[in-house]
Design an enzyme around this catalytic site. Structure first.
Site, PDB file in Angstrom:
ATOM      1  N   GLU A  28      42.820  91.841  31.774  1.00  0.00           N
ATOM      2  CA  GLU A  28      42.202  91.131  32.954  1.00  0.00           C
ATOM      3  C   GLU A  28      42.516  89.645  32.953  1.00  0.00           C
ATOM      4  OE1 GLU A  28      38.009  92.111  33.545  1.00  0.00           O
ATOM      5  OE2 GLU A  28      37.796  90.883  35.154  1.00  0.00           O
ATOM      6  N   ASN A  68      36.155  92.928  36.819  1.00  0.00           N
ATOM      7  CA  ASN A  68      35.288  92.371  37.766  1.00  0.00           C
ATOM      8  C   ASN A  68      36.508  91.229  38.797  1.00  0.00           C
ATOM      9  OD1 ASN A  68      33.134  93.567  36.812  1.00  0.00           O
ATOM     10  ND2 ASN A  68      32.457  91.762  35.693  1.00  0.00           N
ATOM     11  N   ASN A  81      36.856  98.316  41.219  1.00  0.00           N
ATOM     12  CA  ASN A  81      36.095  98.259  39.918  1.00  0.00           C
ATOM     13  C   ASN A  81      34.664  98.143  39.863  1.00  0.00           C
ATOM     14  OD1 ASN A  81      36.402  97.660  36.933  1.00  0.00           O
ATOM     15  ND2 ASN A  81      35.209  95.813  37.811  1.00  0.00           N
ATOM     16  N   GLU A  82      33.965  99.134  39.235  1.00  0.00           N
ATOM     17  CA  GLU A  82      32.673  98.726  39.079  1.00  0.00           C
ATOM     18  C   GLU A  82      31.677  98.430  40.092  1.00  0.00           C
ATOM     19  OE1 GLU A  82      31.682  96.545  35.589  1.00  0.00           O
ATOM     20  OE2 GLU A  82      32.243  98.015  34.141  1.00  0.00           O
ATOM     21  N   TYR A  98      30.511 100.437  27.565  1.00  0.00           N
ATOM     22  CA  TYR A  98      30.296  99.624  26.492  1.00  0.00           C
ATOM     23  C   TYR A  98      29.331  99.573  25.392  1.00  0.00           C
ATOM     24  CZ  TYR A  98      33.684  96.708  29.012  1.00  0.00           C
ATOM     25  OH  TYR A  98      34.913  96.423  29.725  1.00  0.00           O
ATOM     26  N   GLU A 113      37.225 101.609  30.805  1.00  0.00           N
ATOM     27  CA  GLU A 113      36.767 100.604  30.125  1.00  0.00           C
ATOM     28  C   GLU A 113      35.976 101.149  28.988  1.00  0.00           C
ATOM     29  OE1 GLU A 113      35.147  97.124  32.107  1.00  0.00           O
ATOM     30  OE2 GLU A 113      36.455  97.408  33.609  1.00  0.00           O
ATOM     31  N   GLN A 163      39.205  94.814  25.842  1.00  0.00           N
ATOM     32  CA  GLN A 163      40.518  94.727  26.567  1.00  0.00           C
ATOM     33  C   GLN A 163      41.518  94.377  25.546  1.00  0.00           C
ATOM     34  OE1 GLN A 163      39.981  91.398  29.547  1.00  0.00           O
ATOM     35  NE2 GLN A 163      38.375  92.486  30.594  1.00  0.00           N
TER      36      GLN A 163
END
Ligand code: AHR
Length: 502
Positions: free
Chosen positions: A27, A72, A172-173, A244, A292, A350
């Site tokens: 990212e 993000n 994304n999200e 996460y 992720e 990442q």
């Protein structure tokens, strides 16, 4: 001594392991791109500014697919800023991380980097500030051969051949309040469906992933998946999961149950996807993309992400992982592999510096963090069909889990090479475990290799000056007679590679 017994049968398989399970993520965040994979002027940089030390470690890590450019970041990204002559590219504010983006690295550089690393690209499109129009233009720029405005623009940038990118993430999200232009499930479902249609009309056969929840803990979890899939069911192949494993506040047993939480998360999302299919009387199986996942210590509040004075590529989220984190990453990999029938892609988030298995010093060396090792071993050794294990294991109780297994294991058989790889994690903090695997249908196996990852100090780390403090070593107690046996040290990750002797 604890006993952990496992039975494996050559003919009883969970499914084929998709190699894209061993993906990662780059990212535009902190020093992941700038100072990570891209650093012109670094002693190892090639003519394009790609750090060769990072490229070499990426190859060693065994990564198969790479998600880009966010995260993000993608929700505010204008991809056109990152293509064409570098001197003409605009410098802009990035509202995801409150930094300054120079755009010196963009889509074409990413594709070149992927080709050099021999990794498949996974592109995310902006469904935050942008929408279907920008998404289909990017697809046309990347995948159309020529003769149109966007494809000829690519050619004018020096890329005669299309990039032929197959795997795309629809935003994304989008459920997260921290996301630029967050959406309700209904709003997102509509825009994702329309983006999917125009992207596929532009380039046939794209593989598309819709955004699932940002974690199992989101208040909209479950309803989000159902509503989004109800809208996009006919237009996508995958639904994403992000998870996460936050903060170990010196509660190791509880920290380990992040693995069990992941197991529940995957099982539940499969159930929801199948419920949407059932309502339609459809036999379509939506696959899962854990695009992720990792250990991440830092709290995820908006203020933590906010930087002062819009710095360029600051050091952000540079977690230094310890031995305990490597065990949790190993356990997560076992869980992921054991869901091989429905979980087809995964991205360790990442790749470098930012919550990454690789760490660099700008202008200096690159080294392997502790979590590098279980990932590299699984990615390089787990190939073929995942076999269904019947396990008899002692359990422990922590957090919301009453009977979490102390032994976690998976077995992957490659019928072409005759190789059988077994991954095993002993989660007992105090006791060794006598591991025994009864193998049916494997009459003539020999041990090819056996490794363990263990350290007396759970908090041990790898640093620039001591990069191999936590590293795998040969397993000394592994034997193969009637059964495969080994003594698993307390809190240890173990890998056994067997091969058909014939
Ligand atoms: O990987 C770091 C961030 O975590 C990503 O940008 C975002 O998708 C997630 O919240």
């Amino acid at each position: 001594m604890l006993k952990g017994r496992v039975v494996v049968d050559r003919d009883f398989a969970i499914g084929d392991l998709d190699r894209r399970l061993f993906g990662s993520f780059v990212e535009h965040l902190g020093r992941c791109v700038y100072g990570g994979i891209y650093e012109p002027g670094h002693p190892t940089a090639d003519e394009q500014g790609f750090r060769q030390d990072v490229l070499d470690l990426t190859r060693e890590l065994g990564v198969t697919i790479m998600r880009y450019p966010g995260g993000n970041f993608v929700s505010g990204y204008n991809w056109q800023d990152g293509v064409g002559p570098k001197e003409d590219r605009p410098v802009k504010l990035d509202l995801a991380w409150f930094t300054t983006e120079t755009n010196q690295f963009g889509t074409n550089e990413f594709i070149d980097w992927c080709r050099k690393a021999e990794i498949e690209p996974m592109m995310a499109v902006n469904l935050g500030t942008a929408g279907p129009d920008e998404a289909r233009n990017l697809v046309e720029y990347c995948n159309h051969p020529g003769g149109t405005y966007w494809s000829d623009l690519r050619r004018s940038h020096g890329y005669e051949e299309p990039h032929a990118i197959n795997f795309w993430c629809l935003g994304n999200e989008m459920d997260g309040p921290w996301q630029i232009c967050e959406k309700t499930a209904q709003e997102y479902g509509r825009v994702a469906k329309e983006a999917a249609k125009v992207m596929r009309w532009t380039s046939e056969g794209l593989t598309l992933t819709a955004c699932g929840s940002s974690s199992r803990e989101m208040s909209t979890y479950g309803e989000w998946e159902y509503s989004v899939l109800d809208e996009v069911f006919d237009h996508v192949d995958f639904i994403s999961l992000h998870q996460y494993f936050l903060n170990n506040e010196n509660e190791t047993d509880r920290f380990f149950t992040h693995i069990d939480n992941l197991d529940c998360f995957i099982t539940e999302v499969v159930a929801i996807a199948d419920a949407v299919a059932a309502k339609r009387r459809s036999d379509k199986k939506i696959m899962l993309s854990l695009d992720e996942w990792n250990v991440w210590y830092k709290a995820r509040s908006g203020t933590d992400m906010k930087q002062e004075n819009w710095p360029e590529a600051p050091s952000l989220l540079e977690e230094v992982y310890n031995f305990e984190d490597a065990l949790v990453v190993g356990g997560a990999l076992i869980t992921m592999i054991n869901h091989a029938d429905r979980l087809k892609t995964g991205c360790l988030a990442q790749l470098v510096n930012v919550i990454g298995p690789i760490m660099t010093e700008t202008g200096g060396p690159a080294w392997r963090q502790t979590i590098f090792h279980p990932f590299a071993q699984a990615a390089n050794l787990a190939k073929g069909r995942v076999l269904r294990l019947i396990s008899d294991t002692p359990t422990f109780s922590a957090g919301e889990f009453d009977k979490a297994p102390l032994l976690l294991s998976s077995a992957i058989h490659n019928p072409e090479t005759g190789q059988l790889t077994i991954l095993a994690l002993n989660r007992s903090p105090t006791e060794e475990m006598e591991f025994a695997m009864h193998m049916r249908g494997f009459p003539d196996m020999v041990i090819l290799e056996a490794f363990e990852l263990h350290h007396a100090d759970l908090k041990a780390t790898n640093t620039k000056d001591n990069p191999d403090e936590v590293a795998p070593s040969q397993h000394e107690s592994c034997k193969l007679a009637e059964e495969l046996t080994a003594t698993l040290k307390p809190l240890s990750w173990n890998v056994f590679v067997l091969k058909d002797a014939n």
